[in-house]
Design an enzyme around this catalytic site. Structure first.
Site, PDB file in Angstrom:
ATOM      1  CG  HIS A 148       7.452 -19.701  12.572  1.00 17.71           C
ATOM      2  ND1 HIS A 148       7.749 -20.982  12.174  1.00 17.71           N
ATOM      3  CD2 HIS A 148       8.417 -18.913  12.051  1.00 17.71           C
ATOM      4  CE1 HIS A 148       8.864 -20.958  11.437  1.00 17.71           C
ATOM      5  NE2 HIS A 148       9.278 -19.719  11.340  1.00 17.71           N
ATOM      6  CG  ASP A 156       7.293 -20.333  18.673  1.00 19.49           C
ATOM      7  OD1 ASP A 156       6.951 -20.320  17.470  1.00 19.49           O
ATOM      8  OD2 ASP A 156       8.458 -20.069  19.048  1.00 19.49           O
ATOM      9  CD  GLN A 178      11.849 -14.029  16.474  1.00 22.77           C
ATOM     10  OE1 GLN A 178      12.602 -13.180  16.953  1.00 22.77           O
ATOM     11  NE2 GLN A 178      12.158 -14.683  15.382  1.00 22.77           N
ATOM     12  CE  LYS A 226      14.384 -18.017  15.240  1.00 27.71           C
ATOM     13  NZ  LYS A 226      14.523 -17.314  13.957  1.00 27.71           N
ATOM     14  CB  CYS A 233       8.035 -19.223   8.395  1.00 27.61           C
ATOM     15  SG  CYS A 233       9.518 -19.540   7.486  1.00 27.61           S
TER      16      CYS A 233
HETATM   17  C1  LIG Z   1       8.361 -17.489  16.233  1.00 21.96           C
HETATM   18  C2  LIG Z   1       9.225 -18.517  15.579  1.00 21.96           C
HETATM   19  N1  LIG Z   1       8.962 -19.832  15.786  1.00 21.96           N
HETATM   20  C3  LIG Z   1       9.734 -20.791  15.225  1.00 21.96           C
HETATM   21  C4  LIG Z   1      10.800 -20.469  14.416  1.00 21.96           C
HETATM   22  C5  LIG Z   1      11.642 -21.582  13.825  1.00 21.96           C
HETATM   23  O1  LIG Z   1      12.898 -21.534  14.459  1.00 21.96           O
HETATM   24  P1  LIG Z   1      14.079 -22.454  13.868  1.00 21.96           P
HETATM   25  O2  LIG Z   1      14.204 -22.065  12.442  1.00 21.96           O
HETATM   26  O3  LIG Z   1      15.290 -22.073  14.704  1.00 21.96           O
HETATM   27  O4  LIG Z   1      13.649 -23.881  14.065  1.00 21.96           O
HETATM   28  C6  LIG Z   1      11.104 -19.120  14.161  1.00 21.96           C
HETATM   29  C7  LIG Z   1      12.272 -18.764  13.264  1.00 21.96           C
HETATM   30  N2  LIG Z   1      12.169 -17.463  12.671  1.00 21.96           N
HETATM   31  C8  LIG Z   1      12.205 -17.358  11.254  1.00 21.96           C
HETATM   32  C9  LIG Z   1      13.476 -17.851  10.627  1.00 21.96           C
HETATM   33  O5  LIG Z   1      13.772 -16.814   9.626  1.00 21.96           O
HETATM   34  N3  LIG Z   1      12.959 -15.703   9.816  1.00 21.96           N
HETATM   35  C10 LIG Z   1      12.097 -15.921  10.827  1.00 21.96           C
HETATM   36  O6  LIG Z   1      11.373 -15.100  11.334  1.00 21.96           O
HETATM   37  C11 LIG Z   1      10.305 -18.122  14.747  1.00 21.96           C
HETATM   38  O7  LIG Z   1      10.557 -16.812  14.552  1.00 21.96           O
END
Ligand SMILES: Cc1ncc(COP(=O)(O)O)c(CN[C@@H]2CONC2=O)c1O
Length: 407
Positions: free
Chosen positions: A124, A201, A204, A227, A365
């Site tokens: 991400h 990280d 998920q 989440k 992202c």
């Molecule tokens: C694997 C992963 N890392 C970091 C983040 C960032 O988390 P925060 O936004 O809470 O700081 C997300 C958010 N997931 C994104 C947010 O919207 N869709 C997604 O898959 C993520 O899925």
């Protein structure tokens, strides 16, 4: 272990009872943000109505009660992820903030020119950009673990990337774009053979399966409250105590200090050293209520329920002619990403929304991994334990309906 009645559980999520565009809502965007059970919403309401006060330095009763409730979450998080001490639990505003803290504090202090940071192709952006910023400042070099056609990490390539210059390995536990569950325990052991520090990280993974950071033996672990049935604006950086103790703060202000003078300022102890200013108190207490809720069901039961749902989703999606899954790993959590040659993801997502079905479309992202699979965007359906097989059936019917527009 008594079988959980997930039909009854679903009733805890009143947000799911609504109609969208004249159809009952089907919420399949849990990887972006989960929904909140009534018990968490009620806890937040009670705090705002009856308990609010600033935390940590108040001598009056209300402040002490708010402090106790807020700090109780630190202990709940410690237990939830199997940390050895609540001092290892740093409150942040989310996974992005947690990864920036790890990169700017640990990274800036320990990286020299030519040192290497290993990331993976499926990261991400929150686990790419902070490391690029730190690499630019320190002269460190980023190396990337490639991803195989089935959406799994190329572990052979990873072993070849590891070497004497490897200082940090930072990888995603579960891909928010593919759903792949990575072998983080093996990744960590291999990195430690080269004396590298490991950041996971876990945004998920924590919401979908039991996580034990001491079993993984990672040095840092990050995730977000929103989440895992909690409020937005709150997250966690877990760090091994002996590493946190040596890390400088990267945000200054109140609470993170011991003594302040214009000649010299000394800092508070870990974890408070990293928590400058008034924290999101309500969100922290809300996360505590979310952890209570998840613990009552049990993460094993949640993982099993979601595996059933995601397996059902993959089997039903695979029946659809022209649908190409992106990321074929059998070891997946929550997420199904797919494309059609003749329907753009955003068109599909728009039509599904007209039928009350909430999915996410785009690059999630995670632009590098979509480029690797040579797709501009995917449609991503991501389940949680409060979804049902009927939700999946509605998604599949919605896709067939959308296809009829383009045939
Ligand atoms: C694997 C992963 N890392 C970091 C983040 C960032 O988390 P925060 O936004 O809470 O700081 C997300 C958010 N997931 C994104 C947010 O919207 N869709 C997604 O898959 C993520 O899925």
């Amino acid at each position: 272990i008594p079988k959980v009645d997930f039909d009854r559980i679903r009733k805890d999520f009143t947000v799911l009872d609504q109609q969208v565009n004249g159809h009952p809502l089907v919420y399949l965007d849990n990887a972006a943000s989960s929904q909140m059970p009534v018990s968490v919403a009620d806890r937040l309401d009670a705090y705002h109505r009856n308990e609010h006060a600033n935390v940590h330095r108040g001598i009056h009763t209300l402040s002490q009660k708010a402090t106790d409730a807020f700090e109780m979450t630190r202990r709940k998080v410690q237990q939830f992820i199997g940390a050895s001490s609540s001092d290892e639990i740093v409150f942040t505003t989310g996974t992005t903030d947690s990864l920036n803290l790890a990169a700017n504090s640990y990274g800036m202090e320990n990286l020299q020119k030519g040192d290497e940071i290993i990331l993976s192709e499926m990261e991400h952006h929150a686990n790419i950009v902070p490391w690029q910023m730190v690499a630019q400042k320190t002269g460190a070099v980023i190396r990337v673990i490639p991803v195989l056609d089935n959406g799994e990490l190329d572990m052979q390539a990873y072993k070849e990337l590891l070497g004497p210059r490897t200082k940090i390995v930072s990888v995603i536990h579960v891909s928010n774009a593919l759903g792949t569950v990575n072998p983080v325990k093996e990744i960590t052991a291999l990195a430690h053979e080269h004396h590298a520090v490991v950041v996971i990280d876990g945004a998920q993974s924590v919401p979908h399966q039991p996580v034990d950071v001491q079993d993984i033996d990672c040095d840092f672990f990050t995730f977000s409250s929103h989440k895992m049935c909690g409020p937005t604006g709150f997250g966690i950086l877990y760090g091994k105590k002996h590493l946190l103790d040596k890390m400088p703060p990267y945000r200054g202000g109140g609470d993170m200090i011991d003594k302040v003078s214009f000649e010299e300022t000394t800092y508070n102890v870990v974890p408070f050293r990293f928590e400058a200013g008034t924290p999101p108190i309500a969100a922290g207490i809300g996360l505590g209520a979310a952890i209570d809720y998840l613990n009552e069901i049990g993460m094993e039961q949640i993982a099993n329920r979601e595996y059933e749902l995601v397996d059902y989703a993959v089997s039903r999606l695979r029946e659809i002619e022209g649908l190409q899954m992106i990321g074929e790993s059998s070891n997946r959590a929550s997420v199904c990403s797919f494309v059609f040659d003749d329907i753009h993801a955003s068109d599909l997502g728009t039509i599904l929304d007209k039928r009350g079905i909430a999915v996410r479309t785009g690059h999630h992202c995670a632009q590098p991994i979509l480029r690797r699979f040579n797709v501009p965007a995917t449609t991503r359906a991501s389940v949680s334990f409060y979804n049902t097989t009927e939700d999946i059936d509605r998604l599949v019917d919605g896709i067939h309906y959308a296809k009829s527009f383009f045939e």
